[in-house]
Motif scaffolding. Structure first.
Motif, PDB file in Angstrom:
ATOM      1  N   THR A 180      39.040 -25.630  14.183  1.00  0.00           N
ATOM      2  CA  THR A 180      40.054 -26.079  15.136  1.00  0.00           C
ATOM      3  C   THR A 180      39.384 -26.729  16.343  1.00  0.00           C
ATOM      4  N   LEU A 181      38.326 -26.102  16.861  1.00  0.00           N
ATOM      5  CA  LEU A 181      37.564 -26.703  17.958  1.00  0.00           C
ATOM      6  C   LEU A 181      36.968 -28.043  17.551  1.00  0.00           C
ATOM      7  N   TYR A 182      36.373 -28.075  16.369  1.00  0.00           N
ATOM      8  CA  TYR A 182      35.717 -29.289  15.888  1.00  0.00           C
ATOM      9  C   TYR A 182      36.717 -30.446  15.748  1.00  0.00           C
ATOM     10  N   LEU A 183      37.843 -30.180  15.109  1.00  0.00           N
ATOM     11  CA  LEU A 183      38.820 -31.243  14.852  1.00  0.00           C
ATOM     12  C   LEU A 183      39.417 -31.788  16.144  1.00  0.00           C
ATOM     13  N   GLN A 184      39.658 -30.911  17.131  1.00  0.00           N
ATOM     14  CA  GLN A 184      40.327 -31.358  18.347  1.00  0.00           C
ATOM     15  C   GLN A 184      39.351 -31.825  19.427  1.00  0.00           C
ATOM     16  N   GLU A 185      38.205 -31.142  19.538  1.00  0.00           N
ATOM     17  CA  GLU A 185      37.280 -31.473  20.620  1.00  0.00           C
ATOM     18  C   GLU A 185      36.264 -32.543  20.248  1.00  0.00           C
ATOM     19  N   ILE A 186      35.891 -32.619  18.982  1.00  0.00           N
ATOM     20  CA  ILE A 186      34.878 -33.599  18.549  1.00  0.00           C
ATOM     21  C   ILE A 186      35.518 -34.808  17.875  1.00  0.00           C
ATOM     22  N   LEU A 187      36.425 -34.567  16.921  1.00  0.00           N
ATOM     23  CA  LEU A 187      37.107 -35.690  16.259  1.00  0.00           C
ATOM     24  C   LEU A 187      38.348 -36.136  17.020  1.00  0.00           C
ATOM     25  N   HIS A 188      38.776 -35.371  18.018  1.00  0.00           N
ATOM     26  CA  HIS A 188      39.912 -35.723  18.889  1.00  0.00           C
ATOM     27  C   HIS A 188      41.220 -35.885  18.118  1.00  0.00           C
ATOM     28  N   LEU A 189      41.436 -35.031  17.130  1.00  0.00           N
ATOM     29  CA  LEU A 189      42.716 -35.006  16.444  1.00  0.00           C
ATOM     30  C   LEU A 189      43.747 -34.305  17.329  1.00  0.00           C
ATOM     31  N   SER A 190      44.997 -34.687  17.175  1.00  0.00           N
ATOM     32  CA  SER A 190      46.066 -34.018  17.911  1.00  0.00           C
ATOM     33  C   SER A 190      46.339 -32.651  17.295  1.00  0.00           C
ATOM     34  N   ALA A 191      47.126 -31.836  18.004  1.00  0.00           N
ATOM     35  CA  ALA A 191      47.492 -30.522  17.475  1.00  0.00           C
ATOM     36  C   ALA A 191      48.267 -30.673  16.166  1.00  0.00           C
ATOM     37  N   PHE A 192      49.122 -31.710  16.106  1.00  0.00           N
ATOM     38  CA  PHE A 192      49.904 -31.920  14.878  1.00  0.00           C
ATOM     39  C   PHE A 192      48.996 -32.314  13.721  1.00  0.00           C
ATOM     40  N   GLU A 193      48.039 -33.221  13.966  1.00  0.00           N
ATOM     41  CA  GLU A 193      47.115 -33.636  12.899  1.00  0.00           C
ATOM     42  C   GLU A 193      46.238 -32.471  12.451  1.00  0.00           C
ATOM     43  N   THR A 194      45.815 -31.643  13.403  1.00  0.00           N
ATOM     44  CA  THR A 194      45.043 -30.459  13.042  1.00  0.00           C
ATOM     45  C   THR A 194      45.874 -29.524  12.180  1.00  0.00           C
ATOM     46  N   GLY A 195      47.153 -29.393  12.533  1.00  0.00           N
ATOM     47  CA  GLY A 195      48.051 -28.577  11.732  1.00  0.00           C
ATOM     48  C   GLY A 195      48.185 -29.084  10.310  1.00  0.00           C
ATOM     49  N   LEU A 196      48.160 -30.398  10.130  1.00  0.00           N
ATOM     50  CA  LEU A 196      48.245 -30.961   8.780  1.00  0.00           C
ATOM     51  C   LEU A 196      47.025 -30.585   7.939  1.00  0.00           C
ATOM     52  N   VAL A 197      45.852 -30.575   8.558  1.00  0.00           N
ATOM     53  CA  VAL A 197      44.648 -30.171   7.830  1.00  0.00           C
ATOM     54  C   VAL A 197      44.817 -28.743   7.304  1.00  0.00           C
ATOM     55  N   PHE A 198      45.278 -27.859   8.169  1.00  0.00           N
ATOM     56  CA  PHE A 198      45.466 -26.480   7.736  1.00  0.00           C
ATOM     57  C   PHE A 198      46.704 -26.319   6.866  1.00  0.00           C
ATOM     58  N   GLY A 199      47.608 -27.296   6.927  1.00  0.00           N
ATOM     59  CA  GLY A 199      48.738 -27.278   6.007  1.00  0.00           C
ATOM     60  C   GLY A 199      48.293 -27.490   4.572  1.00  0.00           C
ATOM     61  N   VAL A 200      47.338 -28.390   4.352  1.00  0.00           N
ATOM     62  CA  VAL A 200      46.764 -28.582   3.012  1.00  0.00           C
ATOM     63  C   VAL A 200      46.105 -27.288   2.549  1.00  0.00           C
ATOM     64  N   GLN A 201      45.404 -26.653   3.468  1.00  0.00           N
ATOM     65  CA  GLN A 201      44.772 -25.365   3.164  1.00  0.00           C
ATOM     66  C   GLN A 201      45.816 -24.358   2.695  1.00  0.00           C
ATOM     67  N   GLY A 202      46.953 -24.313   3.376  1.00  0.00           N
ATOM     68  CA  GLY A 202      47.997 -23.364   3.004  1.00  0.00           C
ATOM     69  C   GLY A 202      48.586 -23.634   1.638  1.00  0.00           C
ATOM     70  N   VAL A 203      48.786 -24.912   1.314  1.00  0.00           N
ATOM     71  CA  VAL A 203      49.350 -25.270   0.010  1.00  0.00           C
ATOM     72  C   VAL A 203      48.412 -24.850  -1.118  1.00  0.00           C
ATOM     73  N   LEU A 204      47.125 -25.147  -0.976  1.00  0.00           N
ATOM     74  CA  LEU A 204      46.176 -24.784  -2.031  1.00  0.00           C
ATOM     75  C   LEU A 204      45.992 -23.272  -2.114  1.00  0.00           C
ATOM     76  N   SER A 205      46.129 -22.584  -0.991  1.00  0.00           N
ATOM     77  CA  SER A 205      46.072 -21.116  -1.030  1.00  0.00           C
ATOM     78  C   SER A 205      47.239 -20.562  -1.839  1.00  0.00           C
TER      79      SER A 205
END
Length: 477
Positions: free
Chosen positions: A301-326
């Motif tokens: 979460t730190l990496y995606l928002q602080e280094i890649l500068h993704l928004s909170a919504f875009e970060t949520g999408l990354v973890f949304g894929v994680q949730g689907v595959l889980s």
């Protein structure tokens, strides 16, 4: 006596049929577990808005999380045993009612004190719901394919609850305000509570022994002290006096607990149970998979928002894929357990989790890294879910129904402690590093090493490599 868990189990490969009533019971129990898992993450992204609305300082916002974590983790073992003695259904329903009322209080909070009171009562309700709900599940569904499937669904929803909470928290806060995150939990409780009384059977130990009060006091006090210290250290480091005092007090109280239990005629925790290979090593595997994956999610979460500068919504999408595959992994985990046995599945899942977290060491500052992060954390989470389900099956298998509350209390305590300890132990290495990218790599490297070493240790402890697992205590010859 050795039990061979490595050969195929043909019956376990067939999807067990559940009656309509079984499905409704599973729905009620899993919905309650999902609700509690949701509560762990749904509020996180709302904290800045919440603080501004209620007049809470940034330092005080830590208590929005800690106020829930303290009772939810500290009272798990006690409530699990109370359910064994006085009725699991009764305690489960009481926890649901308390959780719903507390969520409503948090939704309507008018100042910091009323909000934190709601959060603390939510945690107390969760401490009653989680172990008794798991015990009702393991006593309702017989050991074998049916229980494996039920635990698979429960584990999937547990993992999915964390992910949905991260995505839903941001969406609800942006559209309806932070109070809607607590209102969602109130709605869940209102849906589940009316269905539960008619569906859930009462179950308790037949002999009704007395509650081990000295054991209850020492273990609950020890867990409360440790969870407070570790939760506070996650935000303020280990140098604070209250953190050091909490760690020392927690360890001393837990040591006293072991001494009390060794002399008690009716112990809260049976020490012979803790010496069972499946209970001891299974819980170690569970502790590692939870603590290390929570650390990965935190640093990513730190990496995606602080280094890649993704928004909170875009970060949520990354973890949304994680949730689907889980969720996909949860549908297949019981079949894998049936084919290879829960011990081999646990070890293999830990190896997979460690190897895929190791792949994240390839992350850099390029935008392409978001694809590597999404793929690796999603696949690692599939292995993580396999470890969650298989360690739950491992720990509860062969345990008599009258001790299921104790066994599942240990399982859920391991979950809570694992979620709590990972971030302060490793995550702070990223937040305190002068170079965040370097700090992220350091955390991921240590995380990988810990999971892979744990996989090897658990494999030896469960004698997975020899093709047999000892059912007798650790000290048995």
């Amino acid at each position: 006596m050795a039990i061979d868990t490595t050969s195929p189990v043909p019956d376990a490969l067939d999807t067990p049929r559940l009656s309509t009533r079984d499905k409704l019971v599973l729905f009620v129990l899993c919905a309650a577990q999902f609700m509690v898992a949701l509560d762990f993450s749904v509020l996180n992204v709302a904290l800045p808005v919440l603080g501004a609305d209620l007049g809470m300082s940034p330092a005080a916002l830590q208590w929005a999380v800690t106020a829930f974590a303290l009772p939810s983790g500290g009272f798990l073992l006690l409530f699990g045993r109370m359910g064994d003695l006085y009725g699991r259904r009764k305690l489960f329903l009481s926890g649901l009612a308390l959780f719903g009322a507390a969520s409503l209080l948090a939704t309507l909070a008018w100042d910091p004190a009323s909000f934190l009171a709601g959060r603390a009562l939510q945690g107390l309700g969760a401490a009653a719901i989680v172990p008794t709900g798991m015990s009702l599940l393991t006593t309702t569904f017989p050991e074998g394919p049916a229980r494996d499937r039920a635990l698979g669904i429960s584990g999937t929803l547990l993992s999915l609850g964390f992910t949905v909470g991260m995505v839903a928290g941001g969406t609800l806060t942006d559209t309806l305000g932070w109070r809607s995150t607590m209102g969602l939990l109130t709605l869940f409780a209102l849906i589940v509570l009316p269905l539960a009384p008619a569906l859930l059977p009462e179950s308790r130990t037949p002999d009704r022994p007395r509650l081990d009060v000295p054991g209850a006091i020492t273990v609950t006090g020890g867990l409360l002290a440790l969870i407070y210290a570790l939760s506070t250290a996650a935000d303020h480091g280990f140098g604070r006096a209250d953190v050091v005092a909490g760690l020392i007090a927690g360890l001393l109280l837990l040591a006293a607990f072991v001494k009390v239990e060794s002399r008690s005629a009716q112990p809260l925790v049976s020490l012979p149970m803790l010496r069972r290979r499946t209970v001891a090593w299974g819980n170690i595997g569970g502790l590692v998979t939870f603590s290390m994956m929570s650390t990965v999610v935190f640093v990513l979460t730190l990496y995606l928002q602080e280094i890649l500068h993704l928004s909170a919504f875009e970060t949520g999408l990354v973890f949304g894929v994680q949730g689907v595959l889980s969720a996909v992994a949860g549908t297949y985990a019981p079949r894998v357990i049936g084919r290879f046995g829960p011990r081999r599945t646990l070890v293999g899942s830990l190896v997979g989790q460690g190897a895929l977290v190791g792949a994240l060491l390839g992350l850099d500052t390029g935008n392409w890294s978001v694809w590597l992060a999404t793929a690796a954390v999603s696949l690692a989470s599939m292995c993580h879910l396999g470890a969650i389900i298989s360690y739950g099956v491992t720990v509860t298998s062969g345990v008599p129904d009258e001790e299921q509350g104790l066994a599942t209390g240990l399982v859920t305590s391991t979950q809570q402690i694992g979620i709590t300890v990972g971030i302060p132990l490793l995550g702070v290495l990223a937040t305190t590093s002068d170079d965040l990218m370097s700090g992220v790599h350091t955390v991921l490297a240590l995380d990988t090493a810990i999971v892979l070493v744990a996989a090897a240790v658990v494999a030896v402890g469960l004698r997975v490599r020899s093709g047999a697992v000892e059912a007798e205590p650790l000290g048995a010859r």
